[in-house]
Design a protein around this motif. Structure first.
Motif, PDB file in Angstrom:
ATOM      1  N   HIS A  17      60.381  -6.097  22.365  1.00  0.00           N
ATOM      2  CA  HIS A  17      60.024  -6.110  23.779  1.00  0.00           C
ATOM      3  C   HIS A  17      60.889  -5.071  24.491  1.00  0.00           C
ATOM      4  O   HIS A  17      62.002  -4.778  24.062  1.00  0.00           O
ATOM      5  N   GLY A  18      60.402  -4.536  25.576  1.00  0.00           N
ATOM      6  CA  GLY A  18      61.123  -3.511  26.325  1.00  0.00           C
ATOM      7  C   GLY A  18      62.510  -3.939  26.790  1.00  0.00           C
ATOM      8  O   GLY A  18      63.401  -3.095  26.938  1.00  0.00           O
ATOM      9  N   ALA A  24      66.484  -2.110  19.810  1.00  0.00           N
ATOM     10  CA  ALA A  24      65.470  -1.274  19.162  1.00  0.00           C
ATOM     11  C   ALA A  24      66.077   0.059  18.723  1.00  0.00           C
ATOM     12  O   ALA A  24      65.882   0.495  17.588  1.00  0.00           O
ATOM     13  N   LEU A  25      66.812   0.695  19.606  1.00  0.00           N
ATOM     14  CA  LEU A  25      67.409   1.989  19.282  1.00  0.00           C
ATOM     15  C   LEU A  25      68.450   1.856  18.174  1.00  0.00           C
ATOM     16  O   LEU A  25      68.509   2.688  17.268  1.00  0.00           O
ATOM     17  N   THR A  26      69.256   0.807  18.235  1.00  0.00           N
ATOM     18  CA  THR A  26      70.263   0.564  17.198  1.00  0.00           C
ATOM     19  C   THR A  26      69.613   0.338  15.841  1.00  0.00           C
ATOM     20  O   THR A  26      70.100   0.815  14.817  1.00  0.00           O
ATOM     21  N   ALA A  27      68.501  -0.386  15.832  1.00  0.00           N
ATOM     22  CA  ALA A  27      67.812  -0.722  14.579  1.00  0.00           C
ATOM     23  C   ALA A  27      66.847   0.368  14.114  1.00  0.00           C
ATOM     24  O   ALA A  27      66.251   0.258  13.046  1.00  0.00           O
ATOM     25  N   GLY A  28      66.663   1.408  14.923  1.00  0.00           N
ATOM     26  CA  GLY A  28      65.736   2.474  14.550  1.00  0.00           C
ATOM     27  C   GLY A  28      64.282   2.088  14.698  1.00  0.00           C
ATOM     28  O   GLY A  28      63.423   2.559  13.944  1.00  0.00           O
ATOM     29  N   THR A  31      60.126  -0.111  21.086  1.00  0.00           N
ATOM     30  CA  THR A  31      59.656  -1.202  21.941  1.00  0.00           C
ATOM     31  C   THR A  31      58.188  -0.958  22.244  1.00  0.00           C
ATOM     32  O   THR A  31      57.670   0.148  22.032  1.00  0.00           O
ATOM     33  N   ALA A  32      57.528  -1.954  22.768  1.00  0.00           N
ATOM     34  CA  ALA A  32      56.125  -1.793  23.174  1.00  0.00           C
ATOM     35  C   ALA A  32      56.012  -0.744  24.282  1.00  0.00           C
ATOM     36  O   ALA A  32      55.057   0.028  24.318  1.00  0.00           O
ATOM     37  N   THR A  33      57.006  -0.688  25.162  1.00  0.00           N
ATOM     38  CA  THR A  33      57.017   0.316  26.228  1.00  0.00           C
ATOM     39  C   THR A  33      57.093   1.720  25.636  1.00  0.00           C
ATOM     40  O   THR A  33      56.374   2.625  26.066  1.00  0.00           O
ATOM     41  N   MET A  34      57.957   1.902  24.648  1.00  0.00           N
ATOM     42  CA  MET A  34      58.080   3.203  24.006  1.00  0.00           C
ATOM     43  C   MET A  34      56.763   3.620  23.349  1.00  0.00           C
ATOM     44  O   MET A  34      56.350   4.789  23.448  1.00  0.00           O
ATOM     45  N   ALA A  35      56.100   2.684  22.698  1.00  0.00           N
ATOM     46  CA  ALA A  35      54.817   2.977  22.048  1.00  0.00           C
ATOM     47  C   ALA A  35      53.786   3.405  23.083  1.00  0.00           C
ATOM     48  O   ALA A  35      53.051   4.380  22.873  1.00  0.00           O
ATOM     49  N   GLY A  36      53.717   2.693  24.192  1.00  0.00           N
ATOM     50  CA  GLY A  36      52.764   3.036  25.247  1.00  0.00           C
ATOM     51  C   GLY A  36      53.041   4.391  25.868  1.00  0.00           C
ATOM     52  O   GLY A  36      52.119   5.180  26.116  1.00  0.00           O
ATOM     53  N   LYS A  37      54.312   4.694  26.099  1.00  0.00           N
ATOM     54  CA  LYS A  37      54.672   5.992  26.675  1.00  0.00           C
ATOM     55  C   LYS A  37      54.331   7.138  25.725  1.00  0.00           C
ATOM     56  O   LYS A  37      53.856   8.187  26.151  1.00  0.00           O
ATOM     57  N   PHE A  38      54.574   6.922  24.433  1.00  0.00           N
ATOM     58  CA  PHE A  38      54.234   7.961  23.462  1.00  0.00           C
ATOM     59  C   PHE A  38      52.729   8.174  23.429  1.00  0.00           C
ATOM     60  O   PHE A  38      52.251   9.320  23.438  1.00  0.00           O
ATOM     61  N   ALA A  39      51.959   7.091  23.417  1.00  0.00           N
ATOM     62  CA  ALA A  39      50.495   7.191  23.405  1.00  0.00           C
ATOM     63  C   ALA A  39      49.994   7.956  24.633  1.00  0.00           C
ATOM     64  O   ALA A  39      49.100   8.792  24.526  1.00  0.00           O
ATOM     65  N   ARG A  40      50.573   7.664  25.786  1.00  0.00           N
ATOM     66  CA  ARG A  40      50.195   8.378  27.010  1.00  0.00           C
ATOM     67  C   ARG A  40      50.578   9.849  26.906  1.00  0.00           C
ATOM     68  O   ARG A  40      49.814  10.734  27.286  1.00  0.00           O
ATOM     69  N   ALA A  75      50.511  -6.382  26.520  1.00  0.00           N
ATOM     70  CA  ALA A  75      50.473  -6.181  27.980  1.00  0.00           C
ATOM     71  C   ALA A  75      51.504  -5.143  28.412  1.00  0.00           C
ATOM     72  O   ALA A  75      51.235  -4.296  29.271  1.00  0.00           O
ATOM     73  N   GLU A  76      52.675  -5.204  27.806  1.00  0.00           N
ATOM     74  CA  GLU A  76      53.734  -4.241  28.126  1.00  0.00           C
ATOM     75  C   GLU A  76      53.305  -2.821  27.745  1.00  0.00           C
ATOM     76  O   GLU A  76      53.493  -1.880  28.520  1.00  0.00           O
ATOM     77  N   ALA A  77      52.712  -2.667  26.578  1.00  0.00           N
ATOM     78  CA  ALA A  77      52.253  -1.350  26.136  1.00  0.00           C
ATOM     79  C   ALA A  77      51.117  -0.835  27.023  1.00  0.00           C
ATOM     80  O   ALA A  77      51.069   0.347  27.340  1.00  0.00           O
ATOM     81  N   LYS A  78      50.214  -1.716  27.430  1.00  0.00           N
ATOM     82  CA  LYS A  78      49.120  -1.311  28.320  1.00  0.00           C
ATOM     83  C   LYS A  78      49.679  -0.739  29.617  1.00  0.00           C
ATOM     84  O   LYS A  78      49.165   0.254  30.145  1.00  0.00           O
ATOM     85  N   GLN A  79      50.726  -1.359  30.117  1.00  0.00           N
ATOM     86  CA  GLN A  79      51.324  -0.908  31.373  1.00  0.00           C
ATOM     87  C   GLN A  79      51.936   0.485  31.222  1.00  0.00           C
ATOM     88  O   GLN A  79      51.704   1.362  32.053  1.00  0.00           O
ATOM     89  N   SER A  80      52.692   0.718  30.150  1.00  0.00           N
ATOM     90  CA  SER A  80      53.318   2.029  29.994  1.00  0.00           C
ATOM     91  C   SER A  80      52.324   3.097  29.521  1.00  0.00           C
ATOM     92  O   SER A  80      52.488   4.269  29.827  1.00  0.00           O
ATOM     93  N   PHE A  81      51.289   2.697  28.806  1.00  0.00           N
ATOM     94  CA  PHE A  81      50.224   3.609  28.371  1.00  0.00           C
ATOM     95  C   PHE A  81      49.309   3.947  29.545  1.00  0.00           C
ATOM     96  O   PHE A  81      48.664   4.988  29.565  1.00  0.00           O
ATOM     97  N   ARG A  82      49.267   3.034  30.507  1.00  0.00           N
ATOM     98  CA  ARG A  82      48.382   3.147  31.668  1.00  0.00           C
ATOM     99  C   ARG A  82      46.926   3.163  31.243  1.00  0.00           C
ATOM    100  O   ARG A  82      46.103   3.931  31.747  1.00  0.00           O
ATOM    101  N   SER A  83      46.650   2.289  30.274  1.00  0.00           N
ATOM    102  CA  SER A  83      45.303   2.178  29.723  1.00  0.00           C
ATOM    103  C   SER A  83      45.100   0.771  29.180  1.00  0.00           C
ATOM    104  O   SER A  83      46.040   0.176  28.650  1.00  0.00           O
ATOM    105  N   PRO A  84      43.886   0.256  29.267  1.00  0.00           N
ATOM    106  CA  PRO A  84      43.597  -1.044  28.664  1.00  0.00           C
ATOM    107  C   PRO A  84      43.354  -0.953  27.152  1.00  0.00           C
ATOM    108  O   PRO A  84      43.210  -1.972  26.479  1.00  0.00           O
ATOM    109  N   ASN A  85      43.336   0.263  26.604  1.00  0.00           N
ATOM    110  CA  ASN A  85      42.974   0.477  25.200  1.00  0.00           C
ATOM    111  C   ASN A  85      44.156   0.265  24.256  1.00  0.00           C
ATOM    112  O   ASN A  85      44.593   1.181  23.554  1.00  0.00           O
ATOM    113  N   VAL A  86      44.647  -0.970  24.248  1.00  0.00           N
ATOM    114  CA  VAL A  86      45.762  -1.349  23.381  1.00  0.00           C
ATOM    115  C   VAL A  86      45.403  -2.658  22.690  1.00  0.00           C
ATOM    116  O   VAL A  86      44.962  -3.600  23.344  1.00  0.00           O
ATOM    117  N   VAL A  87      45.581  -2.703  21.383  1.00  0.00           N
ATOM    118  CA  VAL A  87      45.356  -3.936  20.625  1.00  0.00           C
ATOM    119  C   VAL A  87      46.515  -4.134  19.657  1.00  0.00           C
ATOM    120  O   VAL A  87      47.213  -3.193  19.297  1.00  0.00           O
TER     121      VAL A  87
END
Length: 119
Positions: A17-18, A24-28, A31-40, A75-87
């Motif tokens: 989770h974000g 997340a960074l320590t473990a390599g 987060t869902a936020t990072m995934a959404g931002k990259f997708a965007r 839901a977190e990834a959808k917000q950072s991706f700014r798209s509903p296209n997340v599953v």
């Protein structure tokens, strides 16, 4: 990330989770936020999340609030991706990817275009 620009589908891990960015960074992991931002950032059409921490299976981990489950990561990834296209992927998950015929034709040479058009 240049090779992934305008991807039809991006499959990205979202182990945390974000609110767990430091872990997340320590473990390599991401987060869902990072995934959404990259997708965007690569202008992906669809984001599929995978590799979730087991802590989210039963909502046992609460981040000092309500329990967090995989659907909350979506839901977190959808917000950072700014798209509903997340599953969220799951065991034996399948996702259809349709061929973009017009782009395939324009990227081939003339003889291939004729062959494709006659089929």
């Amino acid at each position: 990330s240049q090779a992934a620009l305008d991807a039809d589908v991006l499959v990205h891990e979202a182990t945390f989770h974000g609110k767990m960015l430091d872990k997340a960074l320590t473990a390599g992991h991401s987060t869902a936020t990072m995934a959404g931002k990259f997708a965007r950032g690569i202008r992906a059409s669809q984001l599929i999340l995978t590799h979730f921490s087991a802590r989210y299976d039963n909502g046992q981990w609460d981040l000092n609030g309500p329990p967090v489950r995989v659907h909350d990561l979506v839901a977190e990834a959808k917000q950072s991706f700014r798209s509903p296209n997340v599953v969220a992927a799951h065991d034996f998950f399948r996702f259809p990817v349709h061929r973009r015929v017009d782009e395939v034709k324009s990227s081939n040479n003339d003889s291939c275009q004729e062959t494709s058009a006659s089929q």
